[in-house]
Design a protein around this motif. Structure first.
Motif, PDB file in Angstrom:
ATOM      1  N   PHE B 148       0.838  -1.201   0.000  1.00 10.67           N
ATOM      2  CA  PHE B 148       0.000   0.000   0.000  1.00 10.67           C
ATOM      3  C   PHE B 148       0.869   1.245   0.000  1.00 10.67           C
ATOM      4  CE2 PHE B 148      -2.521  -3.300   1.874  1.00 10.67           C
ATOM      5  CZ  PHE B 148      -3.800  -3.074   1.404  1.00 10.67           C
ATOM      6  N   LEU B 149       0.346   2.321  -0.584  1.00  4.92           N
ATOM      7  CA  LEU B 149       0.971   3.621  -0.489  1.00  4.92           C
ATOM      8  C   LEU B 149       0.206   4.436   0.556  1.00  4.92           C
ATOM      9  CD1 LEU B 149       2.818   3.338  -2.973  1.00  4.92           C
ATOM     10  CD2 LEU B 149       1.791   5.373  -3.916  1.00  4.92           C
ATOM     11  N   ALA B 150       0.941   5.093   1.451  1.00  2.00           N
ATOM     12  CA  ALA B 150       0.254   6.017   2.356  1.00  2.00           C
ATOM     13  C   ALA B 150       0.196   7.424   1.766  1.00  2.00           C
ATOM     14  CB  ALA B 150       0.918   6.033   3.720  1.00  2.00           C
ATOM     15  N   PRO B 151       1.201   7.862   1.012  1.00  2.00           N
ATOM     16  CA  PRO B 151       1.113   9.183   0.384  1.00  2.00           C
ATOM     17  C   PRO B 151       0.430   9.105  -0.979  1.00  2.00           C
ATOM     18  CG  PRO B 151       3.276   8.270  -0.016  1.00  2.00           C
ATOM     19  CD  PRO B 151       2.511   7.237   0.775  1.00  2.00           C
ATOM     20  N   PHE B 152       0.315  10.239  -1.624  1.00  2.00           N
ATOM     21  CA  PHE B 152      -0.213  10.244  -2.996  1.00  2.00           C
ATOM     22  C   PHE B 152       0.819   9.658  -3.950  1.00  2.00           C
ATOM     23  CE2 PHE B 152       1.175  14.731  -2.089  1.00  2.00           C
ATOM     24  CZ  PHE B 152       2.407  14.611  -2.702  1.00  2.00           C
ATOM     25  N   ALA B 277      19.093  28.784  -2.376  1.00  2.00           N
ATOM     26  CA  ALA B 277      17.926  27.909  -2.486  1.00  2.00           C
ATOM     27  C   ALA B 277      16.643  28.709  -2.694  1.00  2.00           C
ATOM     28  CB  ALA B 277      17.801  27.046  -1.241  1.00  2.00           C
ATOM     29  N   ASP B 278      16.685  30.001  -2.465  1.00  2.00           N
ATOM     30  CA  ASP B 278      15.482  30.820  -2.633  1.00  2.00           C
ATOM     31  C   ASP B 278      14.913  30.675  -4.037  1.00  2.00           C
ATOM     32  OD1 ASP B 278      15.765  31.608  -0.101  1.00  2.00           O
ATOM     33  OD2 ASP B 278      15.893  33.762  -0.497  1.00  2.00           O
ATOM     34  N   ASP B 279      13.614  30.926  -4.112  1.00  2.00           N
ATOM     35  CA  ASP B 279      12.924  30.821  -5.392  1.00  2.00           C
ATOM     36  C   ASP B 279      12.889  29.378  -5.903  1.00  2.00           C
ATOM     37  OD1 ASP B 279      11.318  32.165  -7.078  1.00  2.00           O
ATOM     38  OD2 ASP B 279      12.890  32.766  -8.481  1.00  2.00           O
ATOM     39  N   THR B 280      12.865  28.419  -4.986  1.00  2.00           N
ATOM     40  CA  THR B 280      12.675  27.024  -5.365  1.00  2.00           C
ATOM     41  C   THR B 280      11.290  26.591  -4.892  1.00  2.00           C
ATOM     42  OG1 THR B 280      15.016  26.563  -5.112  1.00  2.00           O
ATOM     43  CG2 THR B 280      13.564  24.675  -5.088  1.00  2.00           C
ATOM     44  N   TYR B 281      10.506  26.029  -5.806  1.00  2.00           N
ATOM     45  CA  TYR B 281       9.159  25.565  -5.456  1.00  2.00           C
ATOM     46  C   TYR B 281       9.184  24.055  -5.306  1.00  2.00           C
ATOM     47  CZ  TYR B 281       7.616  30.188  -6.916  1.00  2.00           C
ATOM     48  OH  TYR B 281       7.445  31.530  -7.028  1.00  2.00           O
ATOM     49  N   VAL B 282       8.469  23.573  -4.300  1.00  2.00           N
ATOM     50  CA  VAL B 282       8.465  22.137  -4.027  1.00  2.00           C
ATOM     51  C   VAL B 282       7.024  21.659  -3.892  1.00  2.00           C
ATOM     52  CG1 VAL B 282       9.240  20.369  -2.422  1.00  2.00           C
ATOM     53  CG2 VAL B 282      10.652  22.371  -2.797  1.00  2.00           C
ATOM     54  N   ALA B 283       6.661  20.667  -4.695  1.00  2.00           N
ATOM     55  CA  ALA B 283       5.325  20.062  -4.560  1.00  2.00           C
ATOM     56  C   ALA B 283       5.464  18.912  -3.572  1.00  2.00           C
ATOM     57  CB  ALA B 283       4.842  19.546  -5.902  1.00  2.00           C
ATOM     58  N   THR B 284       4.758  19.022  -2.440  1.00  2.00           N
ATOM     59  CA  THR B 284       4.973  17.988  -1.429  1.00  2.00           C
ATOM     60  C   THR B 284       3.690  17.647  -0.685  1.00  2.00           C
ATOM     61  OG1 THR B 284       6.387  17.371   0.420  1.00  2.00           O
ATOM     62  CG2 THR B 284       5.719  19.667   0.308  1.00  2.00           C
ATOM     63  N   HIS B 285       3.855  16.926   0.429  1.00  2.00           N
ATOM     64  CA  HIS B 285       2.704  16.305   1.081  1.00  2.00           C
ATOM     65  C   HIS B 285       1.935  17.242   1.998  1.00  2.00           C
ATOM     66  CE1 HIS B 285       4.274  12.510  -0.422  1.00  2.00           C
ATOM     67  NE2 HIS B 285       5.437  13.068  -0.193  1.00  2.00           N
ATOM     68  N   PRO B 310       9.450  19.666  13.124  1.00  2.00           N
ATOM     69  CA  PRO B 310       9.608  18.634  12.094  1.00  2.00           C
ATOM     70  C   PRO B 310      10.449  19.187  10.944  1.00  2.00           C
ATOM     71  CG  PRO B 310       7.315  18.847  12.730  1.00  2.00           C
ATOM     72  CD  PRO B 310       8.046  19.943  13.415  1.00  2.00           C
ATOM     73  N   GLU B 311      11.420  18.401  10.494  1.00  2.00           N
ATOM     74  CA  GLU B 311      12.349  18.872   9.472  1.00  2.00           C
ATOM     75  C   GLU B 311      11.665  19.091   8.130  1.00  2.00           C
ATOM     76  OE1 GLU B 311      12.799  16.443  11.542  1.00  2.00           O
ATOM     77  OE2 GLU B 311      14.735  16.633  12.539  1.00  2.00           O
ATOM     78  N   ASN B 312      10.716  18.241   7.814  1.00  2.00           N
ATOM     79  CA  ASN B 312      10.021  18.348   6.525  1.00  2.00           C
ATOM     80  C   ASN B 312       8.740  17.531   6.581  1.00  2.00           C
ATOM     81  OD1 ASN B 312      11.008  15.744   6.422  1.00  2.00           O
ATOM     82  ND2 ASN B 312      12.694  16.264   5.070  1.00  2.00           N
ATOM     83  N   ALA B 313       8.075  17.455   5.423  1.00  2.00           N
ATOM     84  CA  ALA B 313       6.779  16.781   5.388  1.00  2.00           C
ATOM     85  C   ALA B 313       6.898  15.286   5.659  1.00  2.00           C
ATOM     86  CB  ALA B 313       6.119  17.006   4.034  1.00  2.00           C
ATOM     87  N   THR B 372       0.555  19.913  -1.602  1.00  2.00           N
ATOM     88  CA  THR B 372       0.864  21.249  -1.114  1.00  2.00           C
ATOM     89  C   THR B 372       2.060  21.796  -1.880  1.00  2.00           C
ATOM     90  OG1 THR B 372       0.087  20.690   1.077  1.00  2.00           O
ATOM     91  CG2 THR B 372       1.606  22.542   0.917  1.00  2.00           C
ATOM     92  N   ILE B 373       1.984  23.058  -2.278  1.00  2.00           N
ATOM     93  CA  ILE B 373       3.141  23.685  -2.925  1.00  2.00           C
ATOM     94  C   ILE B 373       3.805  24.600  -1.900  1.00  2.00           C
ATOM     95  CG2 ILE B 373       3.950  25.115  -4.835  1.00  2.00           C
ATOM     96  CD1 ILE B 373       2.578  22.812  -6.067  1.00  2.00           C
ATOM     97  N   ASN B 374       5.090  24.375  -1.664  1.00  2.00           N
ATOM     98  CA  ASN B 374       5.881  25.229  -0.782  1.00  2.00           C
ATOM     99  C   ASN B 374       6.934  25.950  -1.608  1.00  2.00           C
ATOM    100  OD1 ASN B 374       4.550  24.370   1.495  1.00  2.00           O
ATOM    101  ND2 ASN B 374       6.054  22.792   1.976  1.00  2.00           N
ATOM    102  N   LYS B 375       7.372  27.096  -1.073  1.00  2.00           N
ATOM    103  CA  LYS B 375       8.419  27.835  -1.766  1.00  2.00           C
ATOM    104  C   LYS B 375       9.499  28.181  -0.752  1.00  2.00           C
ATOM    105  CE  LYS B 375       9.195  32.129  -4.278  1.00  2.00           C
ATOM    106  NZ  LYS B 375       8.698  33.486  -4.527  1.00  2.00           N
ATOM    107  N   VAL B 376      10.749  28.117  -1.167  1.00  2.00           N
ATOM    108  CA  VAL B 376      11.833  28.496  -0.259  1.00  2.00           C
ATOM    109  C   VAL B 376      11.987  30.009  -0.299  1.00  2.00           C
ATOM    110  CG1 VAL B 376      14.250  28.231   0.333  1.00  2.00           C
ATOM    111  CG2 VAL B 376      13.014  26.321  -0.689  1.00  2.00           C
TER     112      VAL B 376
END
Lengths: 384, 391
Positions: B148-152, B277-285, B310-313, B372-376
């Motif tokens: 099974f996958l728990a994330p998308f 790292a600024d101006d980097t977009y990340v599609a995440t959980h 929490p360090e990240n998603a 979720t889209i995050n941006k640095v």
């Protein structure tokens, strides 16, 4: 009187006990501890075949992982089902796609492939001596890895091949390990083997005695590669996952390390080395994920087992450079000698063993004296 | 002379090994009022920066569940092993969890290379395996009915990134750089390209690299020479490369925005690339800035347990995987029967977790969750948007 001189003792420790463990493991298919015992068997195959080249022929090859990889991928190509091959190896020709062979045959083919590659690269590479040869064989690993990573259509690239079935049973692994050990044992006790050893000790002297160095080197290299290829195939179908990343310099070093610890001038050394190098990391594993001692939990020390193992290797190299077994062949000699088996039916062998054991037990009581005597009378004893 | 000690050493060692083998075979059985749950994460190696938070989240959830009385009175015992970012170690440790520790369900891993290896073993032994962070949508199909996958899935996050680039950032020309050594990165790039072209965008240049390449100058020079009016860089990579590749692009004077998937959702991106790292977009959980109560409660609990946010998603994903397991176990009558647990997982519906809602639709073992889209910005991941994707 020494314990190791008793045939009955040899029978018990080198035939009966290992056999009991193997049979137990063979009937308990799939358990984790069985897996470890199987791993010992595979390591014996790999290390014994490496010893033929590194220990007995005086060449120092580091490229064993490359031959393993060739054997593993070749046998995987022939055991995977057509459906799996469609997703994992879409570039295979059609006839290969549908071809699924019995496991032992695929092992043989894997071994032959590895031997053919060894033959081709052997011609140029075996002209080197010493470190140059080692470096050249490391180069081979890098080439094989690059091919595995980039031939995406045939090997699924760096993503590796998952979902191999567990064909490697304890029976197959140890049957092959024993056959290979027997072949090596006979080989090394023949004119061929003595030629190899002569070549190792002195090139020129060996040549003057009529040893053809080129064929000797090349044939030993190919035999060793064949066995490594078979070992790779067995390994792949035990772990169920293979990728180029695994068959790399690190693993090659591990095999060399095992060979050095056990003793690379001895086939028996491969057995002892494999047992130690398989079990020690396993014993240390609980340290990594927080061991419980008397109710208190130690902190999780990920990576500690590597450090302990490295220290152990250094200690062995300093204090016993020829490896644990040195030049002794006690294990193979016992297993493949008829006297060992005869001893079971000879009354006097039992008496002899009892006498030795009794003597040993008596001596335990006087151990401190025994040690001091030993230190004081060392020279006298030697004189006897 | 040469072998004076040989015999003694050999016999001693043999005895030692045998004794050890015997004691090992015994195995210790825990009391039956605990449920052993396997946690396989790559706590060392290239995946550690995302797997470690995941593992922390996983443990946190288990502790919370146990503090609240466990599952139908039974405590959860998390059995954890380090996968060492090696497929073979992962596979053998999963075997160990099932055979030795008698785990009834196994979870973990944030990359499909390793999840495929773990899943194949669990499938063969018929124990359910839930990947907490690997997003390969075809993973359950490839492995079998116990996976099974728990994330998308990757398809969803890549689509979200493509749509965000075109709809919100208003760009139409993209450069595509793909790590060829990972199942995840290749899939991500494929789906991004698919949706980007569908929406009328254009891929002006494609290039490849291999995981852990230390130097990207060849790729960057090629890009600078053939920019063709590119407006955004889509880099399909994994955590250990994220910071390195972005920094090298910036060092060579490329200032275009960068967009990527959850492989870039790692503190390493900011640690290694710094201000670049600024101006980097990340599609995440999920975004940990999200003000919803669920997310903030989780952030607070994590801070209390580990002393840092929490360090990240992936921390949230690990937490959610445990919640998913707990929910399924609570609906299982016999928690020693892996097949029954598998069926319970498959029937999960409407489970509210930190990273969204988990529902396995009829026969599918990949949940449909929001992206979720995050941006640095200024050395931090800043929440931009949460998108609900329909495949």
């Amino acid at each position: 009187m020494k314990l190791r001189e008793s045939n009955l003792f040899r029978f018990i420790s080198f035939v009966l006990i290992p056999l009991t463990i193997i049979v137990y493991a063979g009937f308990d298919r799939g358990g984790y501890y069985t897996g470890l015992i199987n791993l010992v068997g595979i390591n014996i195959i790999l290390v014994a075949s490496l010893n033929l080249v590194n220990g007995f022929s005086g060449m120092f090859s580091m490229g064993h992982a490359a031959f393993m990889a060739i054997g593993a991928y070749a046998s995987a190509m022939l055991t995977l089902s057509e459906v799996q091959k469609l997703t994992l190896m879409p570039g295979l020709p059609e006839w290969l796609m549908a071809l699924v062979l019995p496991f032992p045959i695929t092992l043989l083919i894997g071994g032959i492939f590895a031997a053919i590659v060894a033959l081709f690269i052997g011609f140029p590479v075996l002209r080197f001596k010493g470190h140059y040869l080692s470096v050249a064989t490391i180069g081979l690993i890098i080439i094989v890895r690059a091919v595995l990573d980039n031939e995406d259509q045939l090997t699924n690239g760096a993503r590796g091949i998952t979902g191999l079935s567990s064909h490697s049973s304890t029976w197959i692994i140890f049957a092959i390990a024993i056959i290979f050990m027997f072949i090596l044992h006979r080989l090394l006790n023949s004119a061929y083997g003595r030629g190899l050893i002569a070549m190792r000790d002195d090139y020129t002297a060996a040549q003057t005695l009529g040893v053809n160095l080129t064929t000797k080197k090349l044939s030993a290299f190919c035999i060793s590669a064949f066995m490594a290829g078979v070992g790779g195939g067995l390994w792949a179908h035990m772990i169920n996952v293979i990728s180029g990343k695994f068959f790399y310099i690190e693993y090659s070093f591990k095999i060399v390390e095992t060979s050095i610890i056990g003793g690379m001038y001895s086939i028996s050394g491969s057995v002892i080395g494999s047992i130690l190098m398989t079990y020690i990391p396993e014993l240390l594993a609980p340290l990594e994920n927080g061991l419980k001692i008397f109710g208190t939990r130690l902190p999780e020390l990920y990576g500690i087992s590597n450090i302990i193992l490295a220290v152990l290797l250094i200690i062995i190299i300093i204090f016993r450079r020829q490896g644990i077994m040195g030049y002794s062949e006690i294990i193979t000699e016992s297993i493949f000698s008829i006297d060992t088996y005869k001893s079971v039916f000879q009354k006097q062998e039992y008496y002899k063993l009892l006498k030795i054991v009794g003597y040993k037990i008596k001596r335990i009581g006087s151990i401190p004296g025994y040690i001091s005597n030993r230190i004081l009378n060392r020279d006298n004893k030697e004189g006897k | 002379m040469k072998n004076r000690f040989g015999g003694k050493i050999v016999s001693f060692l043999l005895v030692l090994v045998l004794v050890v083998a015997m004691t090992g075979c015994g195995g210790s059985d825990e009391a039956s009022d605990t449920i052993n749950v396997g946690a396989i994460f790559n706590l060392t190696g290239g995946q550690a920066s995302i797997d470690e938070p995941s593992y922390n989240g996983f443990k946190l959830a288990a502790d919370e569940i146990n503090a609240n009385g466990g599952i139908n009175g039974k405590m959860i015992n998390v059995v954890s092993y380090d996968g060492k970012t090696e497929q073979t170690t992962v596979a053998s440790n999963v075997k160990k969890m099932i055979d030795v520790d008698k785990c009834v369900v196994i979870a973990g891993l944030s990359d499909s290379n390793y999840a495929l290896a773990a899943g194949a073993v669990a499938q063969e032994k018929m124990v359910p395996f839930i990947t907490s962070g690997a997003t390969l949508p075809t993973l359950p199909e490839q492995v079998g009915d116990y996976a099974f996958l728990a994330p998308f899935g990757d398809d969803v996050q890549a689509y979200a990134a493509a749509e965000y680039a075109i709809d919100e950032l208003g760009v139409t020309k993209a450069y595509l750089l793909t790590d060829q050594s990972m199942e995840f990165t290749k899939t991500l790039a494929k789906f991004f390209e698919e949706r980007f072209l569908e929406k009328g965008g254009e891929i002006v240049l494609k290039d490849n690299y291999m995981n852990k390449d230390p130097d990207f100058s060849a790729q960057i020079d090629r890009f600078i020479a053939n920019q063709n009016g590119a407006e955004i860089l889509f880099i399909s990579g994994v955590p250990d490369d994220a910071g390195v590749v972005v920094k090298q692009f910036r060092d060579k004077g490329v200032t275009l925005p960068v967009i990527s998937g959850d492989g870039f959702d790692t503190p390493l991106l900011i640690e290694v690339a710094g201000a670049d790292a600024d101006d980097t977009y990340v599609a995440t959980h999920t975004s940990l800035d999200n003000t919803s109560e669920k997310v903030q409660n989780f952030v607070k609990a994590y801070e209390e347990a580990y002393g840092n946010a929490p360090e990240n998603a992936f921390a949230a994903l690990g937490y959610d995987a445990m919640l998913l397991i707990a929910d399924s176990l609570s609906r299982t009558t016999d928690v020693t029967n892996p097949t029954e647990i598998r069926d319970a997982i498959g029937q999960t519906s409407g489970l509210e977790v930190v990273t969204g809602t988990i529902t396995y639709e009829e026969g599918s073992r990949v949940p449909n969750k929001s992206v979720t889209i995050n941006k640095v910005e200024g050395g931090k991941f800043v929440f931009q948007q949460e998108v609900n994707m329909s495949k």
